[in-house]
Write a protein that holds these residues in place. Structure first.
Motif, PDB file in Angstrom:
ATOM      1  N   TRP B 181      14.230 -16.830  24.644  1.00 51.65           N
ATOM      2  CA  TRP B 181      13.446 -18.002  24.190  1.00 51.65           C
ATOM      3  C   TRP B 181      11.990 -17.828  24.613  1.00 51.65           C
ATOM      4  CZ3 TRP B 181      14.855 -20.990  20.527  1.00 51.65           C
ATOM      5  CH2 TRP B 181      14.247 -22.234  20.306  1.00 51.65           C
ATOM      6  N   PRO B 182      11.028 -18.116  23.755  1.00 52.42           N
ATOM      7  CA  PRO B 182       9.623 -17.917  24.119  1.00 52.42           C
ATOM      8  C   PRO B 182       9.245 -18.762  25.339  1.00 52.42           C
ATOM      9  CG  PRO B 182       9.848 -18.430  21.766  1.00 52.42           C
ATOM     10  CD  PRO B 182      11.191 -18.640  22.386  1.00 52.42           C
ATOM     11  N   ALA B 183       8.463 -18.137  26.223  1.00 48.34           N
ATOM     12  CA  ALA B 183       8.039 -18.856  27.422  1.00 48.34           C
ATOM     13  C   ALA B 183       6.945 -19.851  27.086  1.00 48.34           C
ATOM     14  CB  ALA B 183       7.532 -17.862  28.463  1.00 48.34           C
ATOM     15  N   ASP B 184       6.092 -19.453  26.170  1.00 48.41           N
ATOM     16  CA  ASP B 184       4.995 -20.355  25.838  1.00 48.41           C
ATOM     17  C   ASP B 184       4.495 -20.067  24.432  1.00 48.41           C
ATOM     18  OD1 ASP B 184       3.339 -22.487  26.421  1.00 48.41           O
ATOM     19  OD2 ASP B 184       1.679 -21.163  26.961  1.00 48.41           O
ATOM     20  N   TYR B 213      13.001 -40.535  15.342  1.00 51.98           N
ATOM     21  CA  TYR B 213      13.779 -40.853  16.538  1.00 51.98           C
ATOM     22  C   TYR B 213      14.366 -39.640  17.255  1.00 51.98           C
ATOM     23  CZ  TYR B 213      12.733 -45.313  14.584  1.00 51.98           C
ATOM     24  OH  TYR B 213      12.051 -46.382  14.065  1.00 51.98           O
ATOM     25  N   PHE B 214      13.962 -38.455  16.819  1.00 51.72           N
ATOM     26  CA  PHE B 214      14.193 -37.252  17.619  1.00 51.72           C
ATOM     27  C   PHE B 214      12.866 -36.602  18.020  1.00 51.72           C
ATOM     28  CE2 PHE B 214      18.342 -37.595  15.551  1.00 51.72           C
ATOM     29  CZ  PHE B 214      19.205 -37.314  16.607  1.00 51.72           C
ATOM     30  N   ALA B 215      11.751 -37.218  17.647  1.00 48.59           N
ATOM     31  CA  ALA B 215      10.439 -36.611  17.919  1.00 48.59           C
ATOM     32  C   ALA B 215      10.269 -36.391  19.422  1.00 48.59           C
ATOM     33  CB  ALA B 215       9.321 -37.501  17.379  1.00 48.59           C
ATOM     34  N   CYS B 216       9.532 -35.339  19.762  1.00 51.67           N
ATOM     35  CA  CYS B 216       9.373 -34.956  21.166  1.00 51.67           C
ATOM     36  C   CYS B 216       8.227 -33.942  21.250  1.00 51.67           C
ATOM     37  CB  CYS B 216      10.678 -34.332  21.678  1.00 51.67           C
ATOM     38  SG  CYS B 216      11.216 -32.929  20.674  1.00 51.67           S
ATOM     39  N   ASN B 217       7.973 -33.456  22.447  1.00 51.62           N
ATOM     40  CA  ASN B 217       6.974 -32.398  22.612  1.00 51.62           C
ATOM     41  C   ASN B 217       7.676 -31.056  22.735  1.00 51.62           C
ATOM     42  OD1 ASN B 217       5.759 -35.004  23.797  1.00 51.62           O
ATOM     43  ND2 ASN B 217       3.999 -33.666  23.444  1.00 51.62           N
ATOM     44  N   ASP B 218       7.301 -30.139  21.863  1.00 50.32           N
ATOM     45  CA  ASP B 218       7.909 -28.804  21.906  1.00 50.32           C
ATOM     46  C   ASP B 218       7.017 -27.872  21.077  1.00 50.32           C
ATOM     47  OD1 ASP B 218       9.683 -26.679  22.383  1.00 50.32           O
ATOM     48  OD2 ASP B 218      11.467 -27.888  21.951  1.00 50.32           O
ATOM     49  N   PHE B 219       7.473 -26.627  20.915  1.00 49.66           N
ATOM     50  CA  PHE B 219       6.699 -25.650  20.138  1.00 49.66           C
ATOM     51  C   PHE B 219       6.592 -26.107  18.676  1.00 49.66           C
ATOM     52  CE2 PHE B 219       9.039 -22.433  23.015  1.00 49.66           C
ATOM     53  CZ  PHE B 219       8.129 -22.618  24.044  1.00 49.66           C
ATOM     54  N   TYR B 220       5.378 -26.034  18.134  1.00 48.01           N
ATOM     55  CA  TYR B 220       5.215 -26.365  16.708  1.00 48.01           C
ATOM     56  C   TYR B 220       6.082 -25.455  15.830  1.00 48.01           C
ATOM     57  CZ  TYR B 220       1.009 -29.086  17.945  1.00 48.01           C
ATOM     58  OH  TYR B 220       0.136 -30.009  18.459  1.00 48.01           O
ATOM     59  N   ALA B 264       7.985 -15.127  16.900  1.00 47.62           N
ATOM     60  CA  ALA B 264       9.077 -15.890  17.513  1.00 47.62           C
ATOM     61  C   ALA B 264       9.961 -16.607  16.482  1.00 47.62           C
ATOM     62  CB  ALA B 264       8.506 -16.924  18.492  1.00 47.62           C
ATOM     63  N   VAL B 265       9.521 -16.668  15.233  1.00 50.15           N
ATOM     64  CA  VAL B 265      10.268 -17.490  14.266  1.00 50.15           C
ATOM     65  C   VAL B 265      11.752 -17.126  14.161  1.00 50.15           C
ATOM     66  CG1 VAL B 265      10.489 -18.068  11.796  1.00 50.15           C
ATOM     67  CG2 VAL B 265       8.308 -18.403  12.984  1.00 50.15           C
ATOM     68  N   PRO B 266      12.121 -15.834  14.101  1.00 48.73           N
ATOM     69  CA  PRO B 266      13.569 -15.559  14.002  1.00 48.73           C
ATOM     70  C   PRO B 266      14.370 -16.118  15.177  1.00 48.73           C
ATOM     71  CG  PRO B 266      12.305 -13.635  13.346  1.00 48.73           C
ATOM     72  CD  PRO B 266      11.316 -14.606  13.931  1.00 48.73           C
TER      73      PRO B 266
END
Lengths: 322, 322
Positions: B181-184, B213-220, B264-266
């Motif tokens: 999983w990407p670190a950043d 109602y699942f929105a959050c902060n994560d990788f775009y 990282a997309v795959p």
């Protein structure tokens, strides 16, 4: 609540090419009606209700129901008006089911109707009876004596699983009604299911009547008796005589009852209570595991039946004849 | 479909006295969203959606969700705008539940999206990411690695009852994602559930995005990977590379991906497939008898997961970096 059938955007767009309704702007499945799938459809021409008929409505009855709405709307009743396609037909098929588009009505169903709303629904019911005159098609009431007899036969042996003695009570009541049911009273098209869910109000006034899928030909006063059952009992089971008087007077001011009709109201009210007791009991005893609709409590109508059986006469319901 | 809570006309009228929305003209329970009860509300001031939050949405998260919709709408995104009461508050209570009224959006969810709709949703997703910048509140993604770990622990022993070998597959996949999983990556507010049901289109164009109602902060780029899963597989399971290219180009034309994001997309697509596989598996294994919602098939996401695991690289998804 019920939305049983999914309609996808492609199928809908194709279906709408058969109408003059413009482009779709939105469609939402709505929790209205327990027999059919209903969608609120917005197009560039306005808002409509799209109904898909599920198995419980007999396809052979649809021309009666749709023709009746056409007739009533033309006579000025505020009810859904079927939208006819470019080819003139109102009834067609979508997603493998018979389907119809009708006009949208505003208003909200009262959950606990006020006295003024009861008066207004009485007047609206009389208006429906008047507006139905001259409608060419007829439909027998499948849920009158013969229908009750079949339901009693189906349910009687298992009825005591719901309430001790219920089997005996419904058999006795059926016997009573068989011998006391009126032989003849003024008759015509009745709604036969005018519960609060099927009436829209804005403030104290009825703004529309919907769901004609139990409509049939029967005694007008029986329809009034159904309304008294549906509108005039409080959630705790108490009969609200003030509401009954308002409803009855609303009705009779617009369509006076004959002496025979007025005298028959208590027995008609018993019959109406037995009718809903039996269909609820049937649904209760024949629940489908995983069904999306929770059956309604039949005992509510056992209590109403007992009330009517002890009523002293039409005056209990605020009924006077012309 | 879902309408869990009944709201009566009296309670609604009382509730609306806290807003400047005029009088109620109609309200209909609608079959939209599986987590909440939703009603289409029409008043003399317009049309709105009334949402009652049921148990699955944590009340502590509501200020994030409602504040986010306020923020996004102000930034010009076509999404539901919370309606604030006379006291300035958007979140209050009705029928014992947290409740909010938002603006009504037109459009229809595509069931089988076209290539042009895929392009349009890519552009809309990038617009959502841009519009979310500067939003002050944050919410951790409860359904990223740590959440998957909990779901795998819950489901792994019973997974083989759904499909032989599924328990091993999800445990192996989790192990792979933990180490890859990407670190950043660039991050901010993501929708995290942008399935076709949550997107309205008019013709080929996205007209609105709903259900935050699942929105959050994560990788775009993880949000893009969720969309690729949700929009670019055909009903028979085939990956539609034309749709993926359209969606990816729609996105990157509005918000170019960095080299690291593209690469990282795959793995992000594998993660997204595992996320929906796990939540569907959990719901499948924990069905409540008599529940009104039928669980979705988890195996659809097992197949998507296998596809992503064999993808040769970002070019499989039509992805290029800036």
């Amino acid at each position: 609540m019920a939305v049983y059938t999914d309609v996808d955007d492609d199928a809908l767009a194709q279906f709408l090419t058969e109408y003059n309704l413009g482009e779709v702007l939105s469609m939402k499945g709505i929790a209205e009606g327990v027999e059919n799938s209903n969608f609120l459809l917005e197009t560039t021409r306005g808002r409509f209700i799209l109904t898909l008929f599920e198995k419980r409505v007999a396809e052979a009855d649809l021309p009666f129901f749709i023709g009746l709405m056409d007739h009533l709307a033309l006579a000025g009743l505020s009810c859904p008006t079927p939208i006819h396609g470019i080819d003139g037909r109102a009834l067609r098929r979508l997603a493998g089911r018979p389907a119809v588009i009708v006009s949208f009505l505003t208003g909200m169903s009262p959950r606990r109707p006020t006295v003024k709303q009861c008066a207004s629904v009485g007047t609206a019911l009389a208006g429906l009876h008047e507006a139905g005159r001259g409608f060419a098609l007829t439909r027998e009431n499948a849920l009158s004596l013969a229908g009750w007899r079949r339901l009693v036969a189906d349910c009687v042996t298992r009825a005591d699983s719901v309430r001790d003695g219920l089997g005996r009570t419904i058999a006795d009541e059926l016997a009573f009604l068989e011998s006391h049911w009126p032989a003849d009273l003024p008759r015509g098209v009745i709604h036969a299911d005018l519960f609060t869910d099927n009436v829209f109000c804005i403030g104290d006034d009825v703004s529309g009547i919907i769901d004609f899928y139990f409509a049939c030909n029967d005694f007008y006063a029986y329809d009034l008796a159904i309304c008294l059952n549906a509108w005039c009992f409080e959630p705790d089971g108490a009969f609200n005589a003030t509401k009954a008087m308002a409803l009855s007077r609303g009705y009779t001011a617009a369509r006076p009852l004959s002496v025979a009709e007025a005298a028959a109201v208590p027995v008609l009210a018993r019959g109406a209570a037995l009718r809903f007791l039996l269909t609820r009991l049937y649904d209760w005893l024949n629940q489908v595991p995983g069904a999306l609709v929770r059956p309604k409590d039949p005992i509510e109508y056992l209590n109403k039946l007992r009330f009517h059986a002890q009523a002293s006469g039409p005056e209990t319901y605020g009924i006077t004849s012309a």
